[in-house]
Enzyme design. Structure first.
Site, mmCIF file in Angstrom:
data_model
loop_
_atom_site.group_PDB
_atom_site.id
_atom_site.type_symbol
_atom_site.label_atom_id
_atom_site.label_comp_id
_atom_site.label_asym_id
_atom_site.label_seq_id
_atom_site.Cartn_x
_atom_site.Cartn_y
_atom_site.Cartn_z
ATOM 1 N N SER A 295 -2.415 7.466 -4.312
ATOM 2 C CA SER A 295 -1.407 8.070 -5.396
ATOM 3 C C SER A 295 -1.594 7.152 -6.712
ATOM 4 C CB SER A 295 -0.051 7.601 -4.935
ATOM 5 O OG SER A 295 0.088 6.183 -4.778
ATOM 6 N N SER B 207 -3.699 3.843 -1.701
ATOM 7 C CA SER B 207 -3.527 4.286 -3.054
ATOM 8 C C SER B 207 -4.243 3.588 -4.139
ATOM 9 C CB SER B 207 -2.189 4.359 -3.214
ATOM 10 O OG SER B 207 -1.548 5.691 -2.506
ATOM 11 N N LYS C 106 0.777 1.271 -13.426
ATOM 12 C CA LYS C 106 1.361 2.501 -12.570
ATOM 13 C C LYS C 106 2.823 2.514 -12.763
ATOM 14 C CE LYS C 106 1.021 4.084 -7.917
ATOM 15 N NZ LYS C 106 0.384 3.930 -6.411
HETATM 16 N N1 GLN Z 1 -1.663 9.006 0.833
HETATM 17 C C1 GLN Z 1 -0.877 7.856 1.477
HETATM 18 C C2 GLN Z 1 0.521 8.419 1.542
HETATM 19 O O1 GLN Z 1 0.403 9.611 1.071
HETATM 20 C C3 GLN Z 1 -0.891 6.449 0.942
HETATM 21 C C4 GLN Z 1 -0.332 6.462 -0.248
HETATM 22 C C5 GLN Z 1 -0.272 4.905 -0.910
HETATM 23 O O2 GLN Z 1 -0.966 4.192 -0.604
HETATM 24 N N2 GLN Z 1 0.882 4.815 -1.701
HETATM 25 O O3 GLN Z 1 1.395 7.856 2.285
#
Ligand code: GLN
Length: 485
Positions: free
Chosen positions: A154, A178, A79
């Site tokens: 994400s 994410s 990532k």
């Molecule tokens: N979707 C969540 C957010 O927008 C978690 C994102 C993540 O785990 N990086 O914060």
């Protein structure tokens, strides 16, 4: 056979016996990338030259019988929020479009040491803020099972790359879901380890008290292998846990007899698509048929987790993102006035809408007079959530829930509705708030779209998670699911 279809452990057997070479395997994966990448857009950077060099080195190691690990010669994607020395690392943000880290994240260094082959850096929501990869500062990634739909986020690029055969495994990061939610959306396995189990050194910070790196793989065995490679104490991360790392492959045992599996009612009720709940319940029933004991229980603070998360995560983000000012690295807006104008223009132009939204929220809740009303209260709610889990774990060994309340949604469907987008994480956020390990594994399809089941475990009890996930995988047969494209 198409070599990109192999799991990590299958490829390892062939490499070790020298029936295939790491260069052949890497070339097969790079060819697959060139065939499908235009459709899915999983990567921000493809490192084909580096991959081939690393593969040659892996072949040399294997020929010499030197330091051969289960990851030697295995094509892996990372990532784009993990620092890779000499390889552009953007966090999918325009503000870091030209950032080339001078050092490796600890997880990256560990993968290199293990002999893994890096095929590229994957797309994500900008600074990992989002649930669909549509908030990437560059372009969205598409779900390989249905190109009109999102891969989740994400870590949507990593999930897509694994499910589309563009790598054999990947690393993701998980602050509120994410790793697990995109894993569920793409029909793969994703684990968020216990907070502190994997070093965050070199992970570009979003919300430091919640961020955790973990494996995204095509089956549970590969998950254990990757976790073996990346877990462990790191003096460079003060929150990393100074505890020895067990051999997680020891937990690859198909046996759940007597295991108590808790079903928290809050995860099967309001806000959860009944069809998803039904598929996930079936997974619990199958485990019960194999000797597990199902315990219905309640986690009453669940409904507050999302609200508390959206105070704590933006607060930490606003502070972590203060460093992007155009001075030391990244984008700098061309401004001839003073330095304040430069800061302001750089940040206005460099950050995307969602990131700015969070910085403003976070700055507000941390400011004088509001800190007690918001941040402090959210921190207290967090303690209550942790206690809720502790109480639940007196009655069960592991919890079983849906990973996502809904199946993969269409591109554009939630981008204009911030609340709906954030509701995507109601099942995953509580584990981050409590620092607990959790894993998502595929448990079926709804109208051709993958659905995931989540297991949440006690602190540092990744072994039980791997055991129950592995048992379920044996029962269900859902492993190494590849989108054909
Ligand atoms: N979707 C969540 C957010 O927008 C978690 C994102 C993540 O785990 N990086 O914060």
């Amino acid at each position: 056979m198409s070599l990109w279809r192999l799991t990590v452990h299958e490829a390892h057997q062939l490499l070790k016996r020298r029936e295939i070479s790491a260069v052949e395997l890497t070339k097969a994966v790079l060819e697959r990338i060139s065939k499908v990448e235009d459709k899915v857009k999983a990567f921000l950077t493809i490192t084909d030259d580096i991959a081939l060099k690393m593969a040659e080195e892996a072949d040399r190691r294997i020929a010499a019988g030197e330091n051969v690990t289960p990851l030697t010669g295995i094509p892996i994607a990372i990532k784009d929020n993990m620092c890779t020395r000499g390889i552009r690392t953007t966090c999918a943000s325009k503000i870091l479009y030209n950032f080339i880290p001078p050092y490796d994240a600890t997880v990256v260094a560990k993968l290199k040491e293990a002999g893994a082959v890096f095929v590229g850096k994957t797309n994500m929501d900008e600074f990992a803020m989002g649930s669909s990869t549509e908030f990437s500062g560059f372009y969205p990634t598409r779900n390989p099972w249905d190109l009109e739909r999102v891969p989740g986020g994400s870590s949507g690029g990593s999930a897509t790359a694994v499910a589309a055969g563009e790598c054999l495994a990947a690393l993701g990061s998980d602050t509120g879901g994410s790793i697990r939610q995109p894993a569920a959306f793409c029909g793969i396995v994703g684990m968020k380890p216990t907070y502190g189990r994997v070093s965050r050194y070199g992970l570009i910070a979003f919300a430091s008290s919640l961020d955790q790196i973990g494996p995204m793989t095509r089956d549970v065995t590969d998950c254990a292998l990757l976790l073996n490679a990346i877990a462990g104490h790191d003096p460079k991360d003060s929150t990393s846990i100074p505890q020895p790392v067990p051999d997680y492959t020891q937990a690859l045992v198909a046996d759940v007899k007597g295991m108590r599996i808790g079903l928290p009612r809050e995860y099967f009720g309001e806000g959860i698509d009944p069809k998803v709940a039904e598929i996930v319940r079936k997974a619990a029933e199958q485990l019960a048929e194999h000797g597990a004991k199902i315990v219905e229980l309640s986690l009453p603070t669940t409904e507050y987790a999302l609200a508390a998360y959206y105070i704590i995560a933006p607060a930490e983000a606003s502070s972590n993102l203060a460093r992007y000012d155009g001075v030391q690295y990244g984008y700098r807006a061309p401004v001839s006035e003073d330095i304040v104008a430069m800061y302001s223009k750089t940040r206005s132009e460099g950050f995307g809408h969602e990131v700015k939204h969070r910085i403003m929220l976070g700055t507000y809740t941390l400011s004088a007079g509001y800190y007690e009303a918001y941040y402090l209260r959210a921190a207290k709610v967090r303690t209550l959530i942790r206690r809720d889990f502790e109480r639940a774990f007196q009655q069960c060994d592991v919890l079983l829930t849906p990973t996502s309340p809904v199946p993969p949604f269409k591109l554009g469907e939630r981008t204009d509705d911030p609340l709906l987008m954030k509701m995507s994480d109601i099942c995953t956020i509580p584990a981050n708030m409590a620092g607990l390990p959790a894993i998502s594994v595929p448990c079926g399809f709804l109208d051709g779209l993958p659905i995931g089941v989540q297991f949440i475990g006690k602190v540092l009890d990744e072994m039980t998670l791997i055991r129950v996930a592995y048992t379920y995988e044996q029962i269900s047969g859902y492993r190494n699911l590849l989108a054909e494209l």
